[in-house]
Design a protein around this motif. Structure first.
Motif, PDB file in Angstrom:
ATOM      1  N   GLY A  82     -69.374 -45.894  36.579  1.00  7.71           N
ATOM      2  CA  GLY A  82     -70.491 -45.030  36.937  1.00  7.71           C
ATOM      3  C   GLY A  82     -70.589 -43.790  36.079  1.00  7.71           C
ATOM      4  N   ALA A  83     -69.427 -43.231  35.651  1.00  6.60           N
ATOM      5  CA  ALA A  83     -69.445 -41.993  34.870  1.00  6.60           C
ATOM      6  C   ALA A  83     -69.981 -42.229  33.466  1.00  6.60           C
ATOM      7  N   VAL A  84     -69.493 -43.283  32.804  1.00  3.30           N
ATOM      8  CA  VAL A  84     -69.989 -43.545  31.453  1.00  3.30           C
ATOM      9  C   VAL A  84     -71.467 -43.940  31.501  1.00  3.30           C
ATOM     10  N   SER A  85     -71.875 -44.676  32.532  1.00  4.47           N
ATOM     11  CA  SER A  85     -73.294 -45.022  32.675  1.00  4.47           C
ATOM     12  C   SER A  85     -74.140 -43.775  32.874  1.00  4.47           C
ATOM     13  N   ALA A  86     -73.585 -42.803  33.609  1.00  2.85           N
ATOM     14  CA  ALA A  86     -74.336 -41.559  33.837  1.00  2.85           C
ATOM     15  C   ALA A  86     -74.494 -40.767  32.550  1.00  2.85           C
ATOM     16  N   ILE A  87     -73.452 -40.750  31.713  1.00  2.00           N
ATOM     17  CA  ILE A  87     -73.550 -40.037  30.433  1.00  2.00           C
ATOM     18  C   ILE A  87     -74.583 -40.706  29.531  1.00  2.00           C
ATOM     19  N   LEU A  88     -74.566 -42.042  29.486  1.00  2.00           N
ATOM     20  CA  LEU A  88     -75.561 -42.749  28.678  1.00  2.00           C
ATOM     21  C   LEU A  88     -76.966 -42.512  29.223  1.00  2.00           C
ATOM     22  N   ALA A  89     -77.098 -42.487  30.535  1.00  2.00           N
ATOM     23  CA  ALA A  89     -78.409 -42.218  31.138  1.00  2.00           C
ATOM     24  C   ALA A  89     -78.877 -40.803  30.808  1.00  2.00           C
ATOM     25  N   HIS A  90     -77.932 -39.865  30.735  1.00  2.00           N
ATOM     26  CA  HIS A  90     -78.286 -38.488  30.375  1.00  2.00           C
ATOM     27  C   HIS A  90     -78.777 -38.433  28.926  1.00  2.00           C
ATOM     28  N   LEU A  91     -78.128 -39.176  28.043  1.00  2.00           N
ATOM     29  CA  LEU A  91     -78.617 -39.260  26.662  1.00  2.00           C
ATOM     30  C   LEU A  91     -80.045 -39.792  26.633  1.00  2.00           C
ATOM     31  N   ALA A  92     -80.289 -40.850  27.409  1.00  2.00           N
ATOM     32  CA  ALA A  92     -81.629 -41.441  27.425  1.00  2.00           C
ATOM     33  C   ALA A  92     -82.659 -40.464  27.992  1.00  2.00           C
ATOM     34  N   ALA A  93     -82.273 -39.725  29.034  1.00  2.00           N
ATOM     35  CA  ALA A  93     -83.217 -38.812  29.684  1.00  2.00           C
ATOM     36  C   ALA A  93     -83.580 -37.626  28.796  1.00  2.00           C
ATOM     37  N   HIS A  94     -82.730 -37.354  27.801  1.00  2.00           N
ATOM     38  CA  HIS A  94     -82.982 -36.214  26.910  1.00  2.00           C
ATOM     39  C   HIS A  94     -83.129 -36.677  25.458  1.00  2.00           C
ATOM     40  N   ALA A  95     -83.742 -37.830  25.291  1.00  2.00           N
ATOM     41  CA  ALA A  95     -83.896 -38.409  23.951  1.00  2.00           C
ATOM     42  C   ALA A  95     -84.793 -37.561  23.057  1.00  2.00           C
ATOM     43  N   GLU A  96     -85.577 -36.657  23.650  1.00  2.00           N
ATOM     44  CA  GLU A  96     -86.434 -35.814  22.801  1.00  2.00           C
ATOM     45  C   GLU A  96     -85.618 -34.815  21.985  1.00  2.00           C
ATOM     46  N   ARG A  97     -84.316 -34.636  22.310  1.00  2.00           N
ATOM     47  CA  ARG A  97     -83.492 -33.659  21.596  1.00  2.00           C
ATOM     48  C   ARG A  97     -82.819 -34.244  20.351  1.00  2.00           C
ATOM     49  N   TRP A  98     -82.766 -35.582  20.255  1.00  2.00           N
ATOM     50  CA  TRP A  98     -81.956 -36.187  19.195  1.00  2.00           C
ATOM     51  C   TRP A  98     -82.610 -37.466  18.679  1.00  2.00           C
ATOM     52  N   ASP A  99     -82.165 -37.887  17.487  1.00  2.00           N
ATOM     53  CA  ASP A  99     -82.717 -39.090  16.871  1.00  2.00           C
ATOM     54  C   ASP A  99     -81.701 -40.237  16.802  1.00  2.00           C
ATOM     55  N   VAL A 100     -80.440 -39.915  16.613  1.00  2.00           N
ATOM     56  CA  VAL A 100     -79.396 -40.942  16.551  1.00  2.00           C
ATOM     57  C   VAL A 100     -78.105 -40.338  17.099  1.00  2.00           C
ATOM     58  N   CYS A 101     -77.363 -41.137  17.832  1.00  2.00           N
ATOM     59  CA  CYS A 101     -76.043 -40.736  18.329  1.00  2.00           C
ATOM     60  C   CYS A 101     -75.020 -41.614  17.613  1.00  2.00           C
TER      61      CYS A 101
ATOM     62  N   VAL B 243     -76.419 -36.741  17.004  1.00  2.00           N
ATOM     63  CA  VAL B 243     -75.383 -36.410  17.985  1.00  2.00           C
ATOM     64  C   VAL B 243     -74.072 -36.998  17.486  1.00  2.00           C
ATOM     65  N   SER B 244     -73.046 -36.161  17.397  1.00  2.00           N
ATOM     66  CA  SER B 244     -71.731 -36.598  16.933  1.00  2.00           C
ATOM     67  C   SER B 244     -70.658 -36.045  17.865  1.00  2.00           C
ATOM     68  N   PRO B 245     -69.477 -36.659  17.854  1.00  2.00           N
ATOM     69  CA  PRO B 245     -68.372 -36.098  18.639  1.00  2.00           C
ATOM     70  C   PRO B 245     -67.797 -34.852  17.966  1.00  2.00           C
ATOM     71  N   ILE B 246     -67.418 -33.873  18.764  1.00  2.00           N
ATOM     72  CA  ILE B 246     -66.636 -32.768  18.235  1.00  2.00           C
ATOM     73  C   ILE B 246     -65.370 -33.356  17.594  1.00  2.00           C
ATOM     74  N   GLY B 247     -65.042 -32.884  16.405  1.00  2.00           N
ATOM     75  CA  GLY B 247     -63.845 -33.371  15.730  1.00  2.00           C
ATOM     76  C   GLY B 247     -64.102 -34.339  14.591  1.00  2.00           C
ATOM     77  N   ILE B 248     -65.356 -34.683  14.322  1.00  2.00           N
ATOM     78  CA  ILE B 248     -65.629 -35.644  13.252  1.00  2.00           C
ATOM     79  C   ILE B 248     -64.987 -35.194  11.940  1.00  2.00           C
ATOM     80  N   ALA B 249     -64.719 -36.160  11.108  1.00  2.00           N
ATOM     81  CA  ALA B 249     -64.203 -35.984   9.741  1.00  2.00           C
ATOM     82  C   ALA B 249     -62.685 -35.891   9.704  1.00  2.00           C
ATOM     83  N   ASN B 250     -62.083 -34.908  10.372  1.00  2.00           N
ATOM     84  CA  ASN B 250     -60.627 -34.777  10.254  1.00  2.00           C
ATOM     85  C   ASN B 250     -59.911 -35.110  11.558  1.00  2.00           C
ATOM     86  N   THR B 251     -60.570 -35.869  12.414  1.00  2.00           N
ATOM     87  CA  THR B 251     -59.996 -36.256  13.704  1.00  2.00           C
ATOM     88  C   THR B 251     -60.011 -37.770  13.841  1.00  2.00           C
ATOM     89  N   ASP B 252     -58.914 -38.319  14.342  1.00  2.00           N
ATOM     90  CA  ASP B 252     -58.843 -39.746  14.642  1.00  2.00           C
ATOM     91  C   ASP B 252     -59.114 -39.949  16.131  1.00  2.00           C
TER      92      ASP B 252
END
Length: 350
Positions: A113-132, A91-100
């Motif tokens: 609460g919002a950032v915690s919810a995003i991290l919780a969403h990553l955890a809940a769908h860990a079967e889709r990815w190996d590293v963020c 998992v990478s951010p859109i814009g990698i390589a040529n974006t600061d």
């Protein structure tokens, strides 16, 4: 995150270009509410990036939008793709390589609460990815101190140094505080060029945008070719990206595209982005034959004048420790890289 807060926060997934475009206005409105946000986190920059580079084998759009009681409070523009080891789903951010500065966009009024919810969403769908892998996260970003939910762990490391120059309310006082060597080069460059042919400094508008973007490509390539290098604007996709992003950034009021016109022709270009009291110096170029008259210094000086005229407080030279940045008086600011793993991340992803 308490149960009450968790119940009031929902995370939506945006997984198509059409949905991303439809989301752009709400995303841009959140950007306006975030005084620490940079134009690199604005949809006017990131949607063109995905439009131009996202159509690659194995790449899947996965932008996460967190809403607190229905109001957008965070956006993490992400995608899933094969990592350096193609068997690792990254998992990478859109814009990698040529974006600061590619961190998530977080409403400062949110209590976490919002950032915690995003991290919780990553955890809940860990079967889709190996590293963020989240790169170029600035000092002070809430993500650096956010607690990881059960099942995730984060590793944070210093990454880049970005020289940043403090501006002033009075441009004359600002330039008077530069070194005598730099002031002399500015005066001498203007005098020498003006003695040879008409000299003017301009800023692109909608009518001249195409000319300025063409000059940006031409002068950047020529400047680096003179040193036996390719520069950073090679390839049709890269040029298509800059054409599209320049139009969108101008419409959003975020483009800072300046030119030095010598003898009727653009001979130096400054491509920058500005907003929230800062101007970011992205790329530029100049005619190599004018090098002894310091066209790069002259166009940078003009960009700083314009930045102060709009009330900007900082001039960010972005990544890289080139000497000329410190000649202006810039001071380093740090970015960080955060790698998030889960319990089932394979050893090769660690």
């Amino acid at each position: 995150m308490s149960a009450a807060v968790a119940a009031s926060v929902c995370v939506d997934e945006i997984t198509s270009v059409e949905a991303l475009e439809a989301f752009a206005a709400e995303w841009a409105e959140l950007w306006e509410r975030c005084p620490a946000a940079t134009p690199f986190q604005h949809p006017a920059w990131l949607i063109p990036w995905w439009n131009c580079f996202g159509d690659q084998p194995g790449w899947t759009l996965w932008t996460l939008a967190a809403r607190v009681e229905g109001r957008l409070a965070a956006v993490a523009p992400l995608f899933i793709h094969p990592g350096p080891d193609p068997s690792v789903r990254q998992v990478s951010p859109i814009g990698i390589a040529n974006t600061d500065y590619v961190g998530p966009l977080l409403d400062p009024a949110d209590d976490g609460g919002a950032v915690s919810a995003i991290l919780a969403h990553l955890a809940a769908h860990a079967e889709r990815w190996d590293v963020c892998d989240l790169e170029e996260i600035r000092d002070g970003d809430p993500l650096l101190s956010a607690p990881m939910p059960d099942g995730l762990r984060a590793e944070s490391h210093p990454q880049s140094l970005c020289p940043v120059l403090a501006l002033a309310d009075d441009k004359d006082a600002f330039f008077a505080a530069r070194s005598s060597w730099l002031r002399r080069n500015l005066r001498r460059g203007v005098r020498r060029l003006s003695d040879q042919a008409p000299l003017a400094f301009e800023t692109a508008d909608k009518e001249s945008l195409s000319e300025f973007v063409d000059a940006f490509f031409r002068l950047h390539e020529k400047r680096w070719a003179a040193e036996g290098q390719d520069g950073l604007l090679q390839g049709e996709l890269m040029r298509r990206f800059h054409r599209e992003s320049s139009e969108r950034l101008m419409d959003a009021g975020l483009l800072r595209l300046h030119g030095m016109r010598f003898d009727g022709r653009l001979a130096a270009i400054f491509h920058g982005l500005g907003g929230h009291g800062r101007v970011h110096a992205y790329l530029g170029g100049f005619e190599p034959g004018l090098g002894r008259d310091n066209p790069g210094t002259l166009i940078a000086g003009y960009a700083m004048e314009q930045a102060m005229a709009e009330g900007a407080r900082e001039f960010d030279f972005l990544r890289g420790q080139e000497k000329y940045k410190y000649d202006w008086g810039a001071v380093d600011q740090r970015t960080h890289r955060i790698r998030i793993l889960h319990a089932d991340s394979p050893e090769r992803a660690r």
